[in-house]
Motif scaffolding. Sequence first.
Motif, PDB file in Angstrom:
ATOM      1  N   GLU A  33     -63.482  21.082 -66.102  1.00 33.30           N
ATOM      2  CA  GLU A  33     -63.582  20.022 -67.107  1.00 33.30           C
ATOM      3  C   GLU A  33     -64.118  18.716 -66.540  1.00 33.30           C
ATOM      4  OE1 GLU A  33     -59.918  19.515 -69.195  1.00 33.30           O
ATOM      5  OE2 GLU A  33     -59.794  21.632 -69.691  1.00 33.30           O
ATOM      6  N   SER A  34     -63.856  18.448 -65.253  1.00 37.53           N
ATOM      7  CA  SER A  34     -64.290  17.187 -64.653  1.00 37.53           C
ATOM      8  C   SER A  34     -65.610  17.317 -63.902  1.00 37.53           C
ATOM      9  CB  SER A  34     -63.208  16.660 -63.708  1.00 37.53           C
ATOM     10  OG  SER A  34     -62.956  17.601 -62.687  1.00 37.53           O
ATOM     11  N   GLY A  35     -66.292  18.447 -64.010  1.00 36.01           N
ATOM     12  CA  GLY A  35     -67.587  18.618 -63.347  1.00 36.01           C
ATOM     13  C   GLY A  35     -67.528  19.689 -62.276  1.00 36.01           C
ATOM     14  N   GLU A  36     -68.427  19.544 -61.281  1.00 39.04           N
ATOM     15  CA  GLU A  36     -68.499  20.524 -60.202  1.00 39.04           C
ATOM     16  C   GLU A  36     -67.167  20.619 -59.485  1.00 39.04           C
ATOM     17  OE1 GLU A  36     -70.267  20.482 -55.841  1.00 39.04           O
ATOM     18  OE2 GLU A  36     -71.862  20.392 -57.326  1.00 39.04           O
ATOM     19  N   VAL A  37     -66.716  21.839 -59.281  1.00 39.77           N
ATOM     20  CA  VAL A  37     -65.448  22.062 -58.603  1.00 39.77           C
ATOM     21  C   VAL A  37     -65.663  22.719 -57.243  1.00 39.77           C
ATOM     22  CG1 VAL A  37     -63.194  23.172 -58.745  1.00 39.77           C
ATOM     23  CG2 VAL A  37     -64.258  22.273 -60.811  1.00 39.77           C
ATOM     24  N   LEU A  38     -66.438  23.792 -57.201  1.00 37.25           N
ATOM     25  CA  LEU A  38     -66.572  24.573 -55.974  1.00 37.25           C
ATOM     26  C   LEU A  38     -67.988  25.076 -55.746  1.00 37.25           C
ATOM     27  CD1 LEU A  38     -63.492  26.933 -56.438  1.00 37.25           C
ATOM     28  CD2 LEU A  38     -63.627  24.997 -54.872  1.00 37.25           C
ATOM     29  N   LYS A  39     -68.339  25.198 -54.460  1.00 37.66           N
ATOM     30  CA  LYS A  39     -69.525  25.920 -54.007  1.00 37.66           C
ATOM     31  C   LYS A  39     -69.038  26.846 -52.911  1.00 37.66           C
ATOM     32  CE  LYS A  39     -72.881  22.214 -54.657  1.00 37.66           C
ATOM     33  NZ  LYS A  39     -74.193  22.612 -55.134  1.00 37.66           N
ATOM     34  N   ARG A  40     -69.666  27.987 -52.756  1.00 36.69           N
ATOM     35  CA  ARG A  40     -69.275  28.956 -51.731  1.00 36.69           C
ATOM     36  C   ARG A  40     -70.256  28.881 -50.563  1.00 36.69           C
ATOM     37  NH1 ARG A  40     -71.317  33.340 -50.008  1.00 36.69           N
ATOM     38  NH2 ARG A  40     -70.123  35.044 -49.176  1.00 36.69           N
ATOM     39  N   PHE A  41     -69.722  28.629 -49.370  1.00 36.88           N
ATOM     40  CA  PHE A  41     -70.521  28.595 -48.146  1.00 36.88           C
ATOM     41  C   PHE A  41     -70.135  29.783 -47.274  1.00 36.88           C
ATOM     42  CE2 PHE A  41     -70.352  24.214 -49.544  1.00 36.88           C
ATOM     43  CZ  PHE A  41     -71.639  23.765 -49.355  1.00 36.88           C
ATOM     44  N   ASN A  42     -71.076  30.268 -46.477  1.00 32.97           N
ATOM     45  CA  ASN A  42     -70.827  31.377 -45.573  1.00 32.97           C
ATOM     46  C   ASN A  42     -70.420  30.833 -44.207  1.00 32.97           C
ATOM     47  OD1 ASN A  42     -71.396  33.484 -43.560  1.00 32.97           O
ATOM     48  ND2 ASN A  42     -72.273  34.618 -45.274  1.00 32.97           N
ATOM     49  N   ILE A  43     -69.274  31.241 -43.711  1.00 31.78           N
ATOM     50  CA  ILE A  43     -68.742  30.735 -42.450  1.00 31.78           C
ATOM     51  C   ILE A  43     -69.661  31.089 -41.278  1.00 31.78           C
ATOM     52  CG2 ILE A  43     -67.266  32.684 -41.774  1.00 31.78           C
ATOM     53  CD1 ILE A  43     -66.091  29.068 -41.899  1.00 31.78           C
ATOM     54  N   ARG A  44     -70.371  32.204 -41.368  1.00 29.25           N
ATOM     55  CA  ARG A  44     -71.284  32.586 -40.289  1.00 29.25           C
ATOM     56  C   ARG A  44     -72.477  31.653 -40.190  1.00 29.25           C
ATOM     57  NH1 ARG A  44     -70.645  38.888 -41.475  1.00 29.25           N
ATOM     58  NH2 ARG A  44     -68.662  39.157 -40.393  1.00 29.25           N
ATOM     59  N   ASP A  45     -72.899  31.080 -41.317  1.00 24.56           N
ATOM     60  CA  ASP A  45     -73.962  30.078 -41.260  1.00 24.56           C
ATOM     61  C   ASP A  45     -73.489  28.870 -40.457  1.00 24.56           C
ATOM     62  OD1 ASP A  45     -75.752  31.594 -42.756  1.00 24.56           O
ATOM     63  OD2 ASP A  45     -75.244  30.614 -44.645  1.00 24.56           O
ATOM     64  N   TYR A 142     -91.467  33.181 -42.629  1.00 26.21           N
ATOM     65  CA  TYR A 142     -90.447  34.194 -42.379  1.00 26.21           C
ATOM     66  C   TYR A 142     -89.555  34.329 -43.603  1.00 26.21           C
ATOM     67  CZ  TYR A 142     -86.513  36.638 -40.241  1.00 26.21           C
ATOM     68  OH  TYR A 142     -85.534  37.548 -39.951  1.00 26.21           O
ATOM     69  N   ARG A 143     -89.417  35.553 -44.076  1.00 25.95           N
ATOM     70  CA  ARG A 143     -88.523  35.842 -45.195  1.00 25.95           C
ATOM     71  C   ARG A 143     -87.324  36.607 -44.647  1.00 25.95           C
ATOM     72  NH1 ARG A 143     -89.720  39.614 -50.459  1.00 25.95           N
ATOM     73  NH2 ARG A 143     -87.653  39.436 -51.364  1.00 25.95           N
ATOM     74  N   CYS A 144     -86.149  36.023 -44.805  1.00 28.41           N
ATOM     75  CA  CYS A 144     -84.918  36.642 -44.311  1.00 28.41           C
ATOM     76  C   CYS A 144     -84.624  37.934 -45.057  1.00 28.41           C
ATOM     77  CB  CYS A 144     -83.729  35.704 -44.518  1.00 28.41           C
ATOM     78  SG  CYS A 144     -83.823  34.177 -43.590  1.00 28.41           S
ATOM     79  N   ARG A 145     -83.921  38.801 -44.388  1.00 24.47           N
ATOM     80  CA  ARG A 145     -83.365  39.966 -45.059  1.00 24.47           C
ATOM     81  C   ARG A 145     -82.124  39.549 -45.836  1.00 24.47           C
ATOM     82  NH1 ARG A 145     -82.770  44.457 -40.630  1.00 24.47           N
ATOM     83  NH2 ARG A 145     -81.886  45.562 -42.407  1.00 24.47           N
ATOM     84  N   ALA A 146     -81.390  38.566 -45.298  1.00 25.33           N
ATOM     85  CA  ALA A 146     -80.162  38.085 -45.940  1.00 25.33           C
ATOM     86  C   ALA A 146     -80.497  37.195 -47.137  1.00 25.33           C
ATOM     87  CB  ALA A 146     -79.310  37.310 -44.941  1.00 25.33           C
ATOM     88  N   ARG A 147     -79.636  37.248 -48.135  1.00 24.67           N
ATOM     89  CA  ARG A 147     -79.771  36.403 -49.320  1.00 24.67           C
ATOM     90  C   ARG A 147     -79.172  35.024 -49.037  1.00 24.67           C
ATOM     91  NH1 ARG A 147     -76.721  40.667 -51.377  1.00 24.67           N
ATOM     92  NH2 ARG A 147     -75.222  39.093 -51.978  1.00 24.67           N
ATOM     93  N   GLY A 148     -79.517  34.078 -49.897  1.00 24.09           N
ATOM     94  CA  GLY A 148     -78.929  32.754 -49.806  1.00 24.09           C
ATOM     95  C   GLY A 148     -77.414  32.824 -49.950  1.00 24.09           C
ATOM     96  N   GLY A 149     -76.704  32.092 -49.090  1.00 25.03           N
ATOM     97  CA  GLY A 149     -75.249  32.098 -49.123  1.00 25.03           C
ATOM     98  C   GLY A 149     -74.626  33.315 -48.478  1.00 25.03           C
ATOM     99  N   HIS A 150     -75.456  34.199 -47.972  1.00 20.45           N
ATOM    100  CA  HIS A 150     -74.977  35.446 -47.364  1.00 20.45           C
ATOM    101  C   HIS A 150     -75.578  35.646 -45.973  1.00 20.45           C
ATOM    102  CE1 HIS A 150     -72.891  36.851 -50.972  1.00 20.45           C
ATOM    103  NE2 HIS A 150     -73.863  36.249 -51.615  1.00 20.45           N
ATOM    104  N   GLY A 151     -75.765  34.551 -45.242  1.00 18.36           N
ATOM    105  CA  GLY A 151     -76.209  34.641 -43.865  1.00 18.36           C
ATOM    106  C   GLY A 151     -77.672  34.360 -43.609  1.00 18.36           C
TER     107      GLY A 151
END
Length: 175
Positions: A33-45, A142-151
């Motif tokens: 209700e108050s706007g952005e709450v969470l984003k998910r980051f990858n700890i390995r990054d 270079y195009r990663c094999r990993a997706r954004g947020g996934h390494g």
Amino acid sequence: MKHAELAAKARRIKLVLTDCDGVLTDGGVYYGESGEVLKRFNIRDGMGVERLRAVGVETGIVTGERSPSVQKRAEKLKISELHLGIKDKASLLAEILARTGLTAKQVAFIGDDTNDVPILGLVGLAACPGDATVFAREAADYRCRARGGHGAFREVAELIISCQGGRASVDEGPE
């Protein structure tokens, strides 16, 4: 791009800049209700940031958003090159180069969408997550094999580390 050419580009890198949403995150944003709450980051990054720092390569985040969660993540990772609310990333690159004394060939950028294409065309090593838009994929070296947020960031970090003579600590991406 041939491996030898990619390796030569990676050997010159002294600064890795990255977009946030779609690279460090999966592009999803949770709203309350108050706007952005969470984003998910990858700890390995995050470990990729630390490993780059250990071999003398600095890192930075350049994003069009003004997100408190990105600021918190940058603080945790001790990233000093944090640039929020940046719409013209290419102009910011010129400012960073002037301030640091680096050349564009010594900078890598990881981006995933149309707003990243101008800066991708200016840096020494341009990369994108595996799920980037066609616009970013066409601009990337270079195009990663990993997706954004996934390494994806970690994959680029390990590429640079290995090309600079360090020992890579992860495989080349998900199967």
